[in-house]
Scaffold this motif. Structure first.
Motif, PDB file in Angstrom:
ATOM      1  N   VAL A  92      -7.601  11.218  -5.854  1.00 16.90           N
ATOM      2  CA  VAL A  92      -8.482  10.642  -4.838  1.00 16.90           C
ATOM      3  C   VAL A  92      -7.842   9.369  -4.303  1.00 16.90           C
ATOM      4  O   VAL A  92      -7.523   8.453  -5.062  1.00 16.90           O
ATOM      5  N   ILE A  93      -7.662   9.320  -2.988  1.00 13.05           N
ATOM      6  CA  ILE A  93      -7.061   8.157  -2.332  1.00 13.05           C
ATOM      7  C   ILE A  93      -8.122   7.545  -1.430  1.00 13.05           C
ATOM      8  O   ILE A  93      -8.580   8.169  -0.473  1.00 13.05           O
ATOM      9  N   SER A  94      -8.521   6.326  -1.739  1.00 15.31           N
ATOM     10  CA  SER A  94      -9.592   5.665  -0.998  1.00 15.31           C
ATOM     11  C   SER A  94      -9.089   4.411  -0.288  1.00 15.31           C
ATOM     12  O   SER A  94      -8.443   3.569  -0.904  1.00 15.31           O
ATOM     13  N   GLU A  95      -9.390   4.332   0.997  1.00 12.74           N
ATOM     14  CA  GLU A  95      -9.133   3.096   1.733  1.00 12.74           C
ATOM     15  C   GLU A  95     -10.311   2.165   1.484  1.00 12.74           C
ATOM     16  O   GLU A  95     -11.376   2.342   2.043  1.00 12.74           O
ATOM     17  N   ARG A  96     -10.112   1.222   0.608  1.00 16.06           N
ATOM     18  CA  ARG A  96     -11.063   0.205   0.169  1.00 16.06           C
ATOM     19  C   ARG A  96     -11.942   0.705  -0.986  1.00 16.06           C
ATOM     20  O   ARG A  96     -12.210   1.877  -1.144  1.00 16.06           O
ATOM     21  N   PHE A  97     -12.381  -0.290  -1.783  1.00 13.34           N
ATOM     22  CA  PHE A  97     -13.332  -0.053  -2.877  1.00 13.34           C
ATOM     23  C   PHE A  97     -14.008  -1.392  -3.148  1.00 13.34           C
ATOM     24  O   PHE A  97     -14.130  -2.216  -2.251  1.00 13.34           O
ATOM     25  N   VAL A  98     -14.428  -1.614  -4.364  1.00 11.12           N
ATOM     26  CA  VAL A  98     -15.198  -2.817  -4.709  1.00 11.12           C
ATOM     27  C   VAL A  98     -14.484  -4.109  -4.325  1.00 11.12           C
ATOM     28  O   VAL A  98     -15.111  -5.091  -3.911  1.00 11.12           O
ATOM     29  N   TYR A  99     -13.168  -4.116  -4.433  1.00 12.33           N
ATOM     30  CA  TYR A  99     -12.384  -5.322  -4.184  1.00 12.33           C
ATOM     31  C   TYR A  99     -12.638  -5.873  -2.777  1.00 12.33           C
ATOM     32  O   TYR A  99     -12.659  -7.088  -2.571  1.00 12.33           O
ATOM     33  N   SER A 100     -12.843  -4.983  -1.821  1.00 18.08           N
ATOM     34  CA  SER A 100     -13.155  -5.425  -0.455  1.00 18.08           C
ATOM     35  C   SER A 100     -14.440  -6.235  -0.419  1.00 18.08           C
ATOM     36  O   SER A 100     -14.522  -7.272   0.236  1.00 18.08           O
ATOM     37  N   SER A 101     -15.462  -5.748  -1.118  1.00 15.02           N
ATOM     38  CA  SER A 101     -16.727  -6.471  -1.132  1.00 15.02           C
ATOM     39  C   SER A 101     -16.594  -7.828  -1.809  1.00 15.02           C
ATOM     40  O   SER A 101     -17.196  -8.817  -1.379  1.00 15.02           O
ATOM     41  N   LEU A 102     -15.800  -7.889  -2.863  1.00 17.36           N
ATOM     42  CA  LEU A 102     -15.622  -9.156  -3.577  1.00 17.36           C
ATOM     43  C   LEU A 102     -15.023 -10.215  -2.668  1.00 17.36           C
ATOM     44  O   LEU A 102     -15.428 -11.382  -2.715  1.00 17.36           O
ATOM     45  N   VAL A 103     -14.058  -9.810  -1.822  1.00 18.90           N
ATOM     46  CA  VAL A 103     -13.418 -10.811  -0.968  1.00 18.90           C
ATOM     47  C   VAL A 103     -14.121 -10.995   0.372  1.00 18.90           C
ATOM     48  O   VAL A 103     -14.265 -12.117   0.851  1.00 18.90           O
ATOM     49  N   TYR A 104     -14.595  -9.902   0.988  1.00 15.57           N
ATOM     50  CA  TYR A 104     -15.242 -10.033   2.302  1.00 15.57           C
ATOM     51  C   TYR A 104     -16.625 -10.675   2.180  1.00 15.57           C
ATOM     52  O   TYR A 104     -16.949 -11.607   2.921  1.00 15.57           O
ATOM     53  N   GLN A 105     -17.448 -10.162   1.274  1.00 11.73           N
ATOM     54  CA  GLN A 105     -18.791 -10.734   1.132  1.00 11.73           C
ATOM     55  C   GLN A 105     -18.835 -11.861   0.094  1.00 11.73           C
ATOM     56  O   GLN A 105     -19.479 -12.875   0.304  1.00 11.73           O
ATOM     57  N   GLY A 106     -18.131 -11.657  -1.025  1.00  7.03           N
ATOM     58  CA  GLY A 106     -18.157 -12.676  -2.072  1.00  7.03           C
ATOM     59  C   GLY A 106     -17.535 -13.984  -1.638  1.00  7.03           C
ATOM     60  O   GLY A 106     -18.125 -15.060  -1.833  1.00  7.03           O
ATOM     61  N   LEU A 107     -16.358 -13.916  -1.016  1.00  9.55           N
ATOM     62  CA  LEU A 107     -15.656 -15.122  -0.595  1.00  9.55           C
ATOM     63  C   LEU A 107     -15.796 -15.384   0.904  1.00  9.55           C
ATOM     64  O   LEU A 107     -16.165 -16.476   1.314  1.00  9.55           O
ATOM     65  N   GLY A 108     -15.505 -14.384   1.731  1.00 11.00           N
ATOM     66  CA  GLY A 108     -15.590 -14.577   3.179  1.00 11.00           C
ATOM     67  C   GLY A 108     -16.975 -14.992   3.646  1.00 11.00           C
ATOM     68  O   GLY A 108     -17.121 -15.882   4.490  1.00 11.00           O
ATOM     69  N   ARG A 109     -17.991 -14.351   3.090  1.00  8.58           N
ATOM     70  CA  ARG A 109     -19.375 -14.686   3.449  1.00  8.58           C
ATOM     71  C   ARG A 109     -19.972 -15.780   2.569  1.00  8.58           C
ATOM     72  O   ARG A 109     -21.088 -16.239   2.805  1.00  8.58           O
ATOM     73  N   GLY A 110     -19.259 -16.133   1.509  1.00  8.89           N
ATOM     74  CA  GLY A 110     -19.732 -17.211   0.635  1.00  8.89           C
ATOM     75  C   GLY A 110     -20.855 -16.831  -0.305  1.00  8.89           C
ATOM     76  O   GLY A 110     -21.567 -17.702  -0.817  1.00  8.89           O
ATOM     77  N   LEU A 111     -21.024 -15.535  -0.579  1.00  7.44           N
ATOM     78  CA  LEU A 111     -22.111 -15.103  -1.467  1.00  7.44           C
ATOM     79  C   LEU A 111     -21.752 -15.259  -2.943  1.00  7.44           C
ATOM     80  O   LEU A 111     -22.640 -15.239  -3.794  1.00  7.44           O
ATOM     81  N   GLY A 112     -20.476 -15.396  -3.233  1.00  8.97           N
ATOM     82  CA  GLY A 112     -20.042 -15.550  -4.620  1.00  8.97           C
ATOM     83  C   GLY A 112     -19.566 -14.226  -5.211  1.00  8.97           C
ATOM     84  O   GLY A 112     -20.268 -13.213  -5.093  1.00  8.97           O
ATOM     85  N   ILE A 113     -18.400 -14.255  -5.820  1.00  6.55           N
ATOM     86  CA  ILE A 113     -17.834 -13.034  -6.405  1.00  6.55           C
ATOM     87  C   ILE A 113     -18.740 -12.459  -7.479  1.00  6.55           C
ATOM     88  O   ILE A 113     -18.962 -11.249  -7.554  1.00  6.55           O
ATOM     89  N   ASP A 114     -19.284 -13.308  -8.350  1.00  7.12           N
ATOM     90  CA  ASP A 114     -20.110 -12.813  -9.455  1.00  7.12           C
ATOM     91  C   ASP A 114     -21.344 -12.084  -8.944  1.00  7.12           C
ATOM     92  O   ASP A 114     -21.724 -11.027  -9.478  1.00  7.12           O
ATOM     93  N   GLU A 115     -21.986 -12.623  -7.904  1.00  9.38           N
ATOM     94  CA  GLU A 115     -23.192 -11.988  -7.376  1.00  9.38           C
ATOM     95  C   GLU A 115     -22.873 -10.634  -6.751  1.00  9.38           C
ATOM     96  O   GLU A 115     -23.588  -9.645  -6.961  1.00  9.38           O
ATOM     97  N   VAL A 116     -21.801 -10.595  -5.981  1.00  5.82           N
ATOM     98  CA  VAL A 116     -21.424  -9.330  -5.338  1.00  5.82           C
ATOM     99  C   VAL A 116     -20.967  -8.310  -6.384  1.00  5.82           C
ATOM    100  O   VAL A 116     -21.256  -7.118  -6.269  1.00  5.82           O
TER     101      VAL A 116
END
Length: 203
Positions: A92-116
Motif C-alpha cells: 500500500v502506497i499512500s500520499e500522506r498519513f498522520v504525519y501531515s496532520s501533525l505538521v499542518y494542523q499541529g504546528l501550522g495551525r498551532g493546535l499542538g502535536i500532542d492534541e492532534v
C-alpha cells in the motif's frame, strides 16, 4: 506475503505523486500487488470529507474542525481499505498519513502535536507504516510548482508563512520518528528514485 505500508510525505508540490507511481511500478515488476491511495480521500466517504476540507469557499472552517475532519477521513480509509489490503499481502502506497496532520494542523495551525496525535491515534487504531519517505524541498519552490498547475486548493492557498511552518515542522518530526527517511527532492526524478530504490529494497 506480508503486506507493506509505505507513506510519502512532504510539502505540497514536492513530487509525491510522481514517486508513488514509480515505487508502485518498481514493486509491480517484482510481482507484488500494489494499491495506491491519498489523503484526505481514498474511499467514497473520505473523498466527500476531502471536498469539505479543500473547498476554497470554506474560509470560516475552524482549525479544530479541520483537524477532526482529516482524522475522520483517515479513520475511514484505514478501516475500509488500508488494513484489508495489508492483510491480503498487498503493498500500500499512500500520499500522506498522520504525519501531515501533525505538521499542518499541529504546528501550522498551532493546535499542538500532542492534541492532534490523540485524535489520530483513536482514528487509526494502532496502524503504523513500515516506511515513511519525506520529500525535502524548498516550500516556495514546491508550492509555486503546484499553484501553477491548477491554482491550488484551500490549504495550498494559505500564506507562505504557513507553508514555511509546515516545512520546518516536517524537519523537526523527522528527528523524532526513526521510520522517516528524508529524501532530497531538489534533484532530478532519476536521482531521487535511485536513492528511493536503495531504501525500499531493504524492506
Amino acid at each position: 506475503m506480508k503486506g507493506i505500508f509505505i507513506v510519502l510525505e512532504g510539502p505540497d508540490g514536492s513530487g509525491k505523486s510522481t514517486m508513488a507511481h514509480k515505487i508502485g511500478q518498481h514493486f509491480s515488476e517484482k510481482g507484488r500487488e500494489i494499491e495506491f491511495t491519498r489523503e484526505p480521500g481514498g474511499t467514497d466517504i473520505s473523498e466527500k470529507i476531502r471536498e469539505l476540507i479543500l473547498d476554497r469557499n470554506n474560509t470560516k472552517m475552524n482549525y479544530r474542525t479541520e483537524a477532526l475532519l482529516y482524522a475522520a477521513a483517515r479513520a475511514q480509509l484505514v478501516s475500509e481499505k488500508i488494513i484489508p489490503w495489508l492483510e491480503s499481502g498487498k503493498i500500500v502506497i499512500s500520499e500522506r498519513f498522520v504525519y501531515s496532520s501533525l505538521v499542518y494542523q499541529g504546528l501550522g495551525r498551532g493546535l499542538g502535536i500532542d492534541e492532534v496525535k490523540k485524535i489520530n491515534d483513536f482514528g487509526i487504531a494502532g496502524l503504523k507504516p513500515d516506511m515513511v519517505l519525506l520529500f525535502d524541498i524548498n516550500p516556495e519552490k514546491a508550492l509555486n510548482r503546484k499553484l501553477n498547475i491548477d491554482g491550488g486548493d484551500r490549504i495550498e492557498n494559505e500564506n507562505i508563512s504557513f507553508h514555511r511552518d509546515v516545512y520546518e515542522g516536517y524537519k523537526k518530526l523527522a528527528k523524532f520518528c526513526p521510520e522517516i527517511k528524508t529524501i532530497n527532492a531538489e534533484r532530478t526524478i532519476e536521482e531521487i528514485f535511485d536513492e528511493i530504490k536503495d531504501i525500499i529494497n531493504s524492506i
